[in-house]
Design an enzyme around this catalytic site. Structure first.
Site, PDB file in Angstrom:
ATOM      1  CB  SER A 102      -0.873   0.021   1.254  1.00 19.17           C
ATOM      2  OG  SER A 102      -1.390   1.322   1.472  1.00 19.17           O
TER       3      SER A 102
ATOM      4  CE1 TYR B  69      -4.187  -2.321   4.805  1.00 23.09           C
ATOM      5  CE2 TYR B  69      -3.403  -0.155   4.124  1.00 23.09           C
ATOM      6  CZ  TYR B  69      -3.885  -1.412   3.802  1.00 23.09           C
ATOM      7  OH  TYR B  69      -4.062  -1.754   2.487  1.00 23.09           O
TER       8      TYR B  69
HETATM    9  N1  LIG Z   1      -8.799  -1.290  -0.539  1.00 22.10           N
HETATM   10  C1  LIG Z   1      -7.768  -0.457  -0.537  1.00 22.10           C
HETATM   11  O1  LIG Z   1      -7.914   0.776  -0.414  1.00 22.10           O
HETATM   12  C2  LIG Z   1      -6.377  -0.990  -0.696  1.00 22.10           C
HETATM   13  C3  LIG Z   1      -5.353  -0.090  -1.009  1.00 22.10           C
HETATM   14  C4  LIG Z   1      -4.047  -0.564  -1.127  1.00 22.10           C
HETATM   15  C5  LIG Z   1      -3.778  -1.901  -0.938  1.00 22.10           C
HETATM   16  N2  LIG Z   1      -4.804  -2.738  -0.640  1.00 22.10           N
HETATM   17  C6  LIG Z   1      -4.461  -4.135  -0.395  1.00 22.10           C
HETATM   18  O2  LIG Z   1      -5.016  -4.939  -1.428  1.00 22.10           O
HETATM   19  C7  LIG Z   1      -5.380  -6.216  -0.897  1.00 22.10           C
HETATM   20  C8  LIG Z   1      -6.840  -6.502  -1.212  1.00 22.10           C
HETATM   21  O3  LIG Z   1      -7.634  -5.469  -0.638  1.00 22.10           O
HETATM   22  P1  LIG Z   1      -9.230  -5.418  -0.827  1.00 22.10           P
HETATM   23  O4  LIG Z   1      -9.626  -4.023  -0.544  1.00 22.10           O
HETATM   24  O5  LIG Z   1      -9.612  -6.053  -2.114  1.00 22.10           O
HETATM   25  O6  LIG Z   1      -9.676  -6.327   0.413  1.00 22.10           O
HETATM   26  P2  LIG Z   1     -11.011  -7.197   0.676  1.00 22.10           P
HETATM   27  O7  LIG Z   1     -12.036  -6.980  -0.371  1.00 22.10           O
HETATM   28  O8  LIG Z   1     -11.395  -6.915   2.098  1.00 22.10           O
HETATM   29  O9  LIG Z   1     -10.462  -8.690   0.554  1.00 22.10           O
HETATM   30  C9  LIG Z   1      -9.660  -9.247   1.542  1.00 22.10           C
HETATM   31  C10 LIG Z   1      -9.379 -10.676   1.134  1.00 22.10           C
HETATM   32  O10 LIG Z   1      -8.549 -11.286   2.140  1.00 22.10           O
HETATM   33  C11 LIG Z   1      -9.067 -12.601   2.379  1.00 22.10           C
HETATM   34  N3  LIG Z   1      -8.691 -13.111   3.694  1.00 22.10           N
HETATM   35  C12 LIG Z   1      -8.906 -12.534   4.904  1.00 22.10           C
HETATM   36  N4  LIG Z   1      -8.444 -13.326   5.894  1.00 22.10           N
HETATM   37  C13 LIG Z   1      -7.941 -14.441   5.274  1.00 22.10           C
HETATM   38  C14 LIG Z   1      -7.308 -15.619   5.739  1.00 22.10           C
HETATM   39  N5  LIG Z   1      -7.056 -15.817   7.039  1.00 22.10           N
HETATM   40  N6  LIG Z   1      -6.914 -16.547   4.823  1.00 22.10           N
HETATM   41  C15 LIG Z   1      -7.141 -16.367   3.513  1.00 22.10           C
HETATM   42  N7  LIG Z   1      -7.707 -15.251   3.004  1.00 22.10           N
HETATM   43  C16 LIG Z   1      -8.100 -14.303   3.877  1.00 22.10           C
HETATM   44  C17 LIG Z   1     -10.569 -12.382   2.283  1.00 22.10           C
HETATM   45  O11 LIG Z   1     -11.232 -13.617   2.098  1.00 22.10           O
HETATM   46  P3  LIG Z   1     -12.063 -14.379   3.235  1.00 22.10           P
HETATM   47  O12 LIG Z   1     -12.344 -13.383   4.339  1.00 22.10           O
HETATM   48  O13 LIG Z   1     -13.284 -14.809   2.503  1.00 22.10           O
HETATM   49  O14 LIG Z   1     -11.167 -15.506   3.628  1.00 22.10           O
HETATM   50  C18 LIG Z   1     -10.635 -11.535   1.024  1.00 22.10           C
HETATM   51  O15 LIG Z   1     -10.540 -12.364  -0.102  1.00 22.10           O
HETATM   52  C19 LIG Z   1      -5.065  -6.161   0.598  1.00 22.10           C
HETATM   53  O16 LIG Z   1      -3.790  -6.700   0.830  1.00 22.10           O
HETATM   54  C20 LIG Z   1      -5.054  -4.678   0.891  1.00 22.10           C
HETATM   55  O17 LIG Z   1      -4.281  -4.335   2.018  1.00 22.10           O
HETATM   56  C21 LIG Z   1      -6.086  -2.331  -0.523  1.00 22.10           C
END
Ligand SMILES: NC(=O)c1ccc[n+]([C@@H]2O[C@H](COP(=O)([O-])OP(=O)(O)OC[C@H]3O[C@@H](n4cnc5c(N)ncnc54)[C@H](OP(=O)(O)O)[C@@H]3O)[C@@H](O)[C@H]2O)c1
Length: 257
Positions: free
Chosen positions: A140, A153
């Site tokens: 991030s 975070y």
């Molecule tokens: N959204 C943003 O603004 C943003 C910005 C920069 C970077 N990112 C990064 O991009 C990535 C995806 O973000 P997102 O916003 O798409 O998040 P999201 O929609 O909340 O998805 C999170 C994912 O993590 C999985 N997960 C959680 N606990 C888990 C576990 N113990 N084992 C396996 N899978 C697990 C969830 O699946 P289940 O809960 O179904 O297992 C889900 O598939 C993250 O690393 C985040 O930090 C996000």
């Protein structure tokens, strides 16, 4: 949906049931890449797999290293060598100095950091044995600098940025590439608890996935966007702390942080 061509035949994606990585899985599958999709077992994961014959569900918990090793073995015996491994499972918890959520801190460090290294440890041996492969880690932009409200975070994302640098140095000459992906704010459930007026240059999950896939095939070390936020945070990172910290304080206080 943009049709791109990719050299990978098989991609393994963790966090695939989530917003950004689900979108990446769809786009890769639409372009002919077979996707092994990992998250904990859920309707969301199976619904994603049902969307395309090129997406298979391989449920696993990234906090369990042995389960991930077994998952890699299952994927490779069913589908062949994993050519791209994208580690995207992640979470955000707010950080408040007057009421530190210790459980949230520990859970986010575990998922955002241990969840990544557990995946790397599971897939790297076969990539090294083949002298080929590509590992991508979701970081991030907020891993570059400290930021009010981001103590949990930001610390976890700073850790994976550092981890990626160490891996990059050690993987040189092995045939295995590494990419750290540092997006800014994306409109997903992950940051639903974040004050909307403090989200700078928010993008959609579709735009985020497209920006990542435009670059990822070239195996760059880093993918970071949007440029306005990347430029500001990187510039601040290189200033002396006696200048950068008051600057961030001033900037975030104008946003009400
Ligand atoms: N959204 C943003 O603004 C943003 C910005 C920069 C970077 N990112 C990064 O991009 C990535 C995806 O973000 P997102 O916003 O798409 O998040 P999201 O929609 O909340 O998805 C999170 C994912 O993590 C999985 N997960 C959680 N606990 C888990 C576990 N113990 N084992 C396996 N899978 C697990 C969830 O699946 P289940 O809960 O179904 O297992 C889900 O598939 C993250 O690393 C985040 O930090 C996000």
């Amino acid at each position: 949906m943009a049709e791109q061509q990719f050299l990978w035949k098989l991609a393994w994606i963790t966090g695939a049931s989530g917003a950004i990585c689900g979108e990446i899985a769809r786009r890769l599958a639409a372009a002919g890449v077979t996707v092994a999709a990992t998250a904990r077992p859920s309707d969301r994961l199976y619904a994603l797999a049902a969307e395309s014959e090129r997406i298979g569900a391989f449920p696993a918990d990234v906090l369990k290293p042995e389960e991930l090793k077994e998952t890699v073995a299952k994927i490779e015996s069913a589908l062949g060598p994993i050519e791209l491994a994208l580690f995207g499972a992640g979470m955000y918890v707010p950080f408040d100095i007057r009421n530190i959520d210790l459980d949230g801190f520990h859970r986010s460090m575990a998922l955002n950091v241990d969840g990544v290294i557990n995946g790397v440890a599971a897939v790297l041996p076969s990539m090294l044995a083949r002298n080929s492969g590509h590992i991508a880690i979701m970081g991030s932009l907020f891993g570059y600098v400290g930021w009010p409200g981001n103590g949990s975070y930001g610390a976890s994302k700073a850790a994976v940025i550092n981890l990626a640098e160490s891996l990059k140095l050690e993987l040189e000459g092995t045939g295995v590439a590494i990419t750290i992906i540092n997006p800014g704010f994306v409109d997903t459930p992950l940051n639903a608890a974040y004050d909307p007026k403090k989200k700078l240059y928010v993008m959609s999950k579709e735009r985020c996935a497209r920006k990542i896939l435009e670059k990822l095939g070239g195996r760059p070390y880093e993918i970071a966007f949007p440029p306005q936020v990347e430029g500001f945070l990187k510039a601040v990172r290189f200033l002396p702390r006696r200048v950068s910290l008051p600057l961030i304080r001033w900037f975030t206080s104008r946003m009400g942080a």
